[in-house]
Design a protein around this motif. Sequence first.
Motif, mmCIF file in Angstrom:
data_model
loop_
_atom_site.group_PDB
_atom_site.id
_atom_site.type_symbol
_atom_site.label_atom_id
_atom_site.label_comp_id
_atom_site.label_asym_id
_atom_site.label_seq_id
_atom_site.Cartn_x
_atom_site.Cartn_y
_atom_site.Cartn_z
ATOM 1 N N GLU A 40 7.911 -43.798 0.001
ATOM 2 C CA GLU A 40 6.788 -43.934 -0.715
ATOM 3 C C GLU A 40 7.113 -44.966 -1.720
ATOM 4 O OE1 GLU A 40 5.546 -40.601 -2.396
ATOM 5 O OE2 GLU A 40 4.347 -39.671 -0.671
ATOM 6 N N GLU A 41 8.314 -44.862 -2.122
ATOM 7 C CA GLU A 41 9.055 -45.901 -3.275
ATOM 8 C C GLU A 41 9.057 -47.289 -2.533
ATOM 9 O OE1 GLU A 41 12.446 -44.507 -5.114
ATOM 10 O OE2 GLU A 41 11.547 -42.887 -5.778
ATOM 11 N N GLU A 69 7.491 -48.403 0.137
ATOM 12 C CA GLU A 69 6.125 -48.859 0.353
ATOM 13 C C GLU A 69 5.740 -49.600 -0.798
ATOM 14 O OE1 GLU A 69 3.814 -45.858 2.335
ATOM 15 O OE2 GLU A 69 4.807 -46.209 4.221
ATOM 16 N N LYS A 70 5.850 -48.763 -1.999
ATOM 17 C CA LYS A 70 5.248 -49.250 -3.142
ATOM 18 C C LYS A 70 5.913 -50.837 -3.605
ATOM 19 C CE LYS A 70 4.118 -44.928 -5.273
ATOM 20 N NZ LYS A 70 4.409 -44.008 -6.457
ATOM 21 N N ARG A 71 7.179 -50.961 -3.247
ATOM 22 C CA ARG A 71 8.070 -52.187 -3.591
ATOM 23 C C ARG A 71 7.542 -53.138 -2.585
ATOM 24 N NH1 ARG A 71 14.206 -49.783 -3.784
ATOM 25 N NH2 ARG A 71 13.893 -48.429 -5.738
ATOM 26 N N GLU A 72 7.211 -53.099 -1.214
ATOM 27 C CA GLU A 72 6.589 -54.092 -0.237
ATOM 28 C C GLU A 72 5.287 -54.428 -0.867
ATOM 29 O OE1 GLU A 72 6.943 -52.436 3.579
ATOM 30 O OE2 GLU A 72 9.012 -52.474 3.704
ATOM 31 N N ASP A 73 4.534 -53.474 -1.359
ATOM 32 C CA ASP A 73 3.108 -54.010 -1.788
ATOM 33 C C ASP A 73 3.261 -54.680 -2.969
ATOM 34 O OD1 ASP A 73 2.072 -52.412 0.188
ATOM 35 O OD2 ASP A 73 1.761 -50.688 -1.201
ATOM 36 N N ASP A 74 4.371 -54.802 -3.648
ATOM 37 C CA ASP A 74 4.297 -55.509 -4.957
ATOM 38 C C ASP A 74 4.654 -57.049 -4.716
ATOM 39 O OD1 ASP A 74 3.732 -53.398 -6.404
ATOM 40 O OD2 ASP A 74 5.687 -52.715 -7.292
#
Length: 87
Positions: free
Chosen positions: A79-80, A82-87
């Motif tokens: 989850e972390e 994926e959040k980094r990839e989205d940013d």
Amino acid sequence: MSKVPSISFFLGLMAGILSMVVYINYSLATSVITLILSFLIFELYKRFFAGEPDFVMHFDKDDIQDGDDFSEMITKIFEEAEKREDD
């Protein structure tokens, strides 16, 4: 996830197959030279295109009590990421 691991796998597989074909058709010395050149190409690819991994997991045996803790930890890590990839 990136395509780098699959490309690296493909390069390694092709280097092994090429070395076997050269060994069957020519000689052991030529096969070894081919394999060394293939490793050189692979290392150059890894240095210039593959880079470092996005994250590295490290945990001690004491941190994980049972399988549920492990699965929760892995889920949080992804989850972390994926959040980094989205940013």
